[in-house]
Design an enzyme around this catalytic site. Structure first.
Site, PDB file in Angstrom:
ATOM      1  CG  ASP A   1      -6.963  -4.567   6.209  1.00 57.83           C
ATOM      2  OD1 ASP A   1      -6.618  -4.770   7.395  1.00 57.83           O
ATOM      3  OD2 ASP A   1      -7.416  -3.480   5.803  1.00 57.83           O
TER       4      ASP A   1
ATOM      5  CE  LYS B   1     -11.292   1.508  11.078  1.00 57.22           C
ATOM      6  NZ  LYS B   1     -10.545   2.172  10.017  1.00 57.22           N
TER       7      LYS B   1
ATOM      8  CG  ASN C   1      -0.205  -0.094   2.495  1.00 50.38           C
ATOM      9  OD1 ASN C   1       0.616   0.755   2.805  1.00 50.38           O
ATOM     10  ND2 ASN C   1      -0.476  -1.145   3.273  1.00 50.38           N
TER      11      ASN C   1
HETATM   12  N1  CTP Z   1      -4.453  -2.785  12.112  1.00 45.28           N
HETATM   13  C1  CTP Z   1      -3.905  -3.946  12.607  1.00 45.28           C
HETATM   14  N2  CTP Z   1      -4.014  -5.123  11.925  1.00 45.28           N
HETATM   15  C2  CTP Z   1      -4.693  -5.160  10.754  1.00 45.28           C
HETATM   16  C3  CTP Z   1      -5.277  -3.986  10.233  1.00 45.28           C
HETATM   17  C4  CTP Z   1      -5.137  -2.823  10.945  1.00 45.28           C
HETATM   18  O1  CTP Z   1      -3.292  -3.930  13.673  1.00 45.28           O
HETATM   19  N3  CTP Z   1      -4.789  -6.310  10.102  1.00 45.28           N
HETATM   20  C5  CTP Z   1      -4.320  -1.545  12.873  1.00 45.28           C
HETATM   21  C6  CTP Z   1      -3.659  -0.401  12.112  1.00 45.28           C
HETATM   22  O2  CTP Z   1      -2.277  -0.392  12.335  1.00 45.28           O
HETATM   23  C7  CTP Z   1      -4.323   0.822  12.705  1.00 45.28           C
HETATM   24  C8  CTP Z   1      -5.695   0.344  13.093  1.00 45.28           C
HETATM   25  O3  CTP Z   1      -5.611  -1.086  13.173  1.00 45.28           O
HETATM   26  O4  CTP Z   1      -3.679   1.293  13.845  1.00 45.28           O
HETATM   27  C9  CTP Z   1      -6.784   0.720  12.154  1.00 45.28           C
HETATM   28  O5  CTP Z   1      -6.423   0.401  10.855  1.00 45.28           O
HETATM   29  P1  CTP Z   1      -7.398   0.610   9.622  1.00 45.28           P
HETATM   30  O6  CTP Z   1      -6.793  -0.036   8.427  1.00 45.28           O
HETATM   31  O7  CTP Z   1      -7.836   2.024   9.522  1.00 45.28           O
HETATM   32  O8  CTP Z   1      -8.613  -0.190  10.125  1.00 45.28           O
HETATM   33  P2  CTP Z   1      -9.183  -1.576   9.822  1.00 45.28           P
HETATM   34  O9  CTP Z   1      -9.547  -2.151  11.146  1.00 45.28           O
HETATM   35  O10 CTP Z   1      -8.311  -2.389   8.911  1.00 45.28           O
HETATM   36  O11 CTP Z   1     -10.529  -1.180   9.076  1.00 45.28           O
HETATM   37  P3  CTP Z   1     -10.823  -0.755   7.567  1.00 45.28           P
HETATM   38  O12 CTP Z   1      -9.576  -1.075   6.764  1.00 45.28           O
HETATM   39  O13 CTP Z   1     -11.973  -1.598   7.230  1.00 45.28           O
HETATM   40  O14 CTP Z   1     -11.150   0.701   7.617  1.00 45.28           O
END
Ligand code: CTP
Length: 402
Positions: A282, A340, A213
């Site tokens: 993700d 979150k 990303n």
């Molecule tokens: N995070 C994590 N592990 C993952 C995805 C995210 O620890 N697999 C952590 C990121 O480092 C960040 C927080 O969770 O501090 C939120 O990340 P974000 O990508 O915004 O949220 P998601 O929970 O992945 O939700 P979405 O992508 O659906 O918005």
């Protein structure tokens, strides 16, 4: 535009003594001026044999002080004035001779007189031939000065101008600037063991391709740098980035989300706070193809598997650790971030709208909103990531006190 700091700019006195590394002090002044410091250069007579005062005057924008007994300099600059105005005094390069004089209380020129009169912190960056540096008299002098509260930087190792290889090089100007920042900051994070994640993950598809990303790692690295400046111990678990790790951080480089998770879980019990600035992948490709996937004419479908949510796991097993998450959103910022915060059991979440100008993935700035476990929502203006890191730490400390 980044938010302007209201703080008064700090004044530094840079003492330059006569060694070949004087030319590096010119670069040091340039970096300090660029960082917003007022820099008053004081040169010894020997230093002027290597570089002219005009060079320093041009870069610092101030007349250089060189003489104790010059009536004009004393009335315009004044040695007591210099000693009083300095927020810190740096001696770079510091020769064996000047170190010996300071350690013995000799004040026979302008620089040593200012040093005798000041109450500001003093940073000494020695630079000399390896054998001079190893001389027990010099070492004894450095120990004495350290005992008296002077800050001493270790010289770097490498090729020396005198033809020797070894310890004695002036540390890089960037490293000296970093030490100065550290010297001037309150050490309010001294009891913190920070675990910081940064950057993207690379999820390999075959030996030459990966899914990634746009994360640059800048936010996580800024958190590491500011944390170190404020006295914290910092472990930085970083995905692949183009950034130089901040001096003093323990760096654990990783590629995939699985590697990042493993490193975090290992470090987690020792941490007092976790700042999860990494853009964790993700999804990962369902299988890794060990040979390069050949080009074909048919459509290619990739099967992706979800990666574990690391932060959620930390929330479930936390034992006193303060958890800070980041939320990169493109819509409904506050609603999504609150969700979150609650679901991952965080203490604080830093939400930003990545569609906004200046707040994107590779930007040097960010306009964030801080939301904490007490329900407080704090919208911050656009500011540098370094400044935002400081605001996050201020909020963390305030919340810990509650
Ligand atoms: N995070 C994590 N592990 C993952 C995805 C995210 O620890 N697999 C952590 C990121 O480092 C960040 C927080 O969770 O501090 C939120 O990340 P974000 O990508 O915004 O949220 P998601 O929970 O992945 O939700 P979405 O992508 O659906 O918005």
């Amino acid at each position: 535009m980044p938010e302007k700091r209201v703080e008064k700019p700090k004044t530094l006195v840079l003492g330059v003594s006569g060694g070949i590394a004087c030319y590096k002090a010119v670069e040091l002044v340039r970096l300090l001026v660029r960082a917003g410091f007022g820099v008053q250069v004081v040169m010894t007579r020997e230093a002027m044999e290597f570089v002219t005062p005009l060079t320093f005057q041009t870069i610092s924008g101030r007349p250089v002080a060189t003489e104790t007994f010059s009536l004009t300099q004393e009335s315009e600059i004044g040695h007591i004035n210099l000693a009083d105005q300095a927020d810190a005094i740096i001696i770079a390069p510091a020769t064996a001779n000047i170190i010996g004089k300071i350690a013995s209380g000799i004040a026979d020129d302008l620089l040593t007189t200012v040093l005798m009169a000041t109450r500001a912190p003093v940073l000494i960056a020695p630079s000399m031939n390896t054998h001079m540096y190893e001389n027990p008299i010099l070492q004894e002098n450095l120990r004495k000065l350290a005992r008296l509260g002077y800050h001493i930087m270790e010289p770097a190792e490498g090729y020396l101008a005198c033809g020797y290889e070894g310890k004695g090089r002036l540390p890089e100007p960037e490293d000296i600037v970093e030490r100065i920042h550290g010297l001037l900051k309150k050490k309010d994070l001294a009891s913190e063991q920070l675990l910081i994640t940064a950057g993207p993950n690379h999820e390999p598809l075959d030996p030459v391709r990966f899914i990634a990303n746009r994360s640059s790692g800048k936010m996580g690295y800024a958190l590491a740098r500011q944390g170190l400046r404020r006295g914290a111990q910092v472990t930085l678990i970083s995905g692949p980035t183009a950034l130089a790790p901040p001096a003093g951080a323990r760096l654990i480089p990783v590629q995939t989300a699985a590697e990042m998770r493993q490193a975090i879980l290992k470090e987690f019990p020792k941490a007092t706070a976790v700042l999860m600035a990494a853009a964790v992948a993700d999804y990962r490709p369902e299988k890794f193809v060990p040979r390069k996937i050949k080009r074909g004419t048919a459509a290619l479908t990739l099967q992706l598997r979800p990666n574990p949510d690391i932060l959620r796991e930390l929330g479930a097993r936390k034992n006193g650790q303060f958890l800070v998450g980041f939320a990169a959103e493109t819509e409904a910022l506050v609603i999504n971030a609150k969700k979150k915060l609650r679901e991952k059991k965080l203490d604080l979440i830093v939400a930003n709208d990545v569609t906004q100008e200046g707040s994107g993935f590779d930007a040097d700035t960010n306009a964030a909103t801080l939301l904490d476990r007490t329900g407080a929502v704090r919208r911050l203006p656009l500011m540098s990531k370094g400044e935002l890191a400081d605001r996050i730490y201020d909020h963390l400390l305030a919340l810990k006190k509650k």
